[in-house]
Design a protein around this motif. Structure first.
Motif, PDB file in Angstrom:
ATOM      1  N   GLY A   1       0.805  -1.211   0.000  1.00 19.21           N
ATOM      2  CA  GLY A   1       0.000   0.000   0.000  1.00 19.21           C
ATOM      3  C   GLY A   1       0.835   1.257   0.000  1.00 19.21           C
ATOM      4  O   GLY A   1       0.521   2.239  -0.687  1.00 19.21           O
ATOM      5  N   GLU A   2       1.926   1.244   0.755  1.00 21.49           N
ATOM      6  CA  GLU A   2       2.812   2.406   0.810  1.00 21.49           C
ATOM      7  C   GLU A   2       3.520   2.618  -0.530  1.00 21.49           C
ATOM      8  O   GLU A   2       3.730   3.754  -0.961  1.00 21.49           O
TER       9      GLU A   2
ATOM     10  N   SER B   1      -5.867  -0.163  -6.741  1.00 21.43           N
ATOM     11  CA  SER B   1      -6.225  -0.941  -5.552  1.00 21.43           C
ATOM     12  C   SER B   1      -5.847  -2.415  -5.675  1.00 21.43           C
ATOM     13  O   SER B   1      -6.094  -3.198  -4.749  1.00 21.43           O
TER      14      SER B   1
ATOM     15  N   ARG C   1      -8.934  -1.917   3.452  1.00 17.60           N
ATOM     16  CA  ARG C   1      -8.814  -0.635   4.148  1.00 17.60           C
ATOM     17  C   ARG C   1      -7.820   0.277   3.436  1.00 17.60           C
ATOM     18  O   ARG C   1      -8.068   1.475   3.277  1.00 17.60           O
ATOM     19  N   THR C   2      -6.685  -0.283   2.982  1.00 18.84           N
ATOM     20  CA  THR C   2      -5.690   0.517   2.276  1.00 18.84           C
ATOM     21  C   THR C   2      -6.237   1.003   0.942  1.00 18.84           C
ATOM     22  O   THR C   2      -6.033   2.157   0.552  1.00 18.84           O
TER      23      THR C   2
ATOM     24  N   LEU D   1      -4.265  -4.858  -2.787  1.00 18.71           N
ATOM     25  CA  LEU D   1      -4.189  -4.156  -1.508  1.00 18.71           C
ATOM     26  C   LEU D   1      -5.296  -4.620  -0.568  1.00 18.71           C
ATOM     27  O   LEU D   1      -6.365  -5.042  -0.998  1.00 18.71           O
TER      28      LEU D   1
ATOM     29  N   GLN E   1      -8.460   3.916   1.482  1.00 21.34           N
ATOM     30  CA  GLN E   1      -7.708   5.141   1.781  1.00 21.34           C
ATOM     31  C   GLN E   1      -7.207   5.795   0.495  1.00 21.34           C
ATOM     32  O   GLN E   1      -7.270   7.020   0.340  1.00 21.34           O
TER      33      GLN E   1
END
Length: 235
Positions: free
Chosen positions: A138-139, A162, A168-169, A165, A172
């Motif tokens: 995700g980062e 997405s 939740r990530t 991932l 975001q």
């Protein structure tokens, strides 16, 4: 802002796009949907200059960009985040971000742009001096998007942001895209396998199937169309 007309693109003898038309309004989020092999990634590659079209035209703000080189398209305001979260793992987070804005030769923007990226993506601020290889999936996606934004684009092309991932990530990142559009007027063309995710944030959506456009409508109407969902967005 973006007009694609009768676009044809191929990989050798395989025609991946077959006469696709697409219109993207300035300041909007347009989703491109379809199952694997529909031609979604090929469409973005053609727009960003990575795959020269066989036929058709691409116009940005009325200017014909069909045969422009990728580096020239960046200068014209297009940034492309390909599928796969491609970052330079040997560089730090901050070095990756600086690289995205390097061609602008604008030191003031490098400072303010970095601050803006760290505001948009707080996990990157905490890891600004770490090598990108230490980041989570995700980062890395946040970093790939942030690096593209450092070029100060008017049109951002996003391919499967997405993919792979955690929910939740992914949520975001989608929320950040909405914030970017609302705060800056950035125009986004978003390719997504997850139709529900894309339609939740998009203003308009286009559905591709085997290289052809089969639907083009307001995102909310497409989300409510069971026929389209069953035929082209599942499986």
């Amino acid at each position: 802002m973006l007009e694609v007309s009768e676009l044809v693109a191929a990989y050798g003898p395989v025609r991946a796009l077959d006469g696709v038309d697409l219109s993207v309004e300035r300041g909007s989020i347009t989703a491109v949907l379809g199952v694997n092999g529909a031609g979604k990634t090929t469409l973005l590659r053609a727009i960003s200059g990575l795959l020269p079209p066989k036929a058709g035209a691409i116009r940005l703000g009325g200017r014909d960009i069909t045969r422009e080189q990728p580096e020239d398209l960046v200068r014209l305001g297009i940034a492309h985040v390909p599928e796969g979260r491609g970052v330079i793992v040997e560089l730090t987070v901050e070095e990756n971000l600086r690289l995205g804005g390097l061609w602008r030769r604008d030191r003031a923007w490098l400072r303010t742009g970095l601050a803006r990226m760290f505001e948009l993506f707080p996990p990157l601020a905490q890891r600004r001096h770490q090598r990108a290889e230490t980041l989570s999936g995700g980062e890395r996606q946040m970093l790939a998007i942030g690096r593209a934004l450092m070029s100060r684009p008017e049109l951002l092309l996003l391919d499967e942001p997405s993919l792979g991932l955690a929910p939740r990530t992914a949520a975001q990142i989608v929320a950040t895209l909405r914030t970017l559009r609302e705060d800056t007027g950035l125009t986004l063309l978003l390719v997504e396998q997850n139709a529900a995710t894309a339609l939740s944030v998009a203003d308009r959506a286009v559905v591709l199937n085997l290289g052809r456009k089969v639907a083009d409508d307001d995102a909310a109407r497409l989300a409510a169309d069971d026929r389209v969902r069953r035929a082209y967005l599942e499986g």
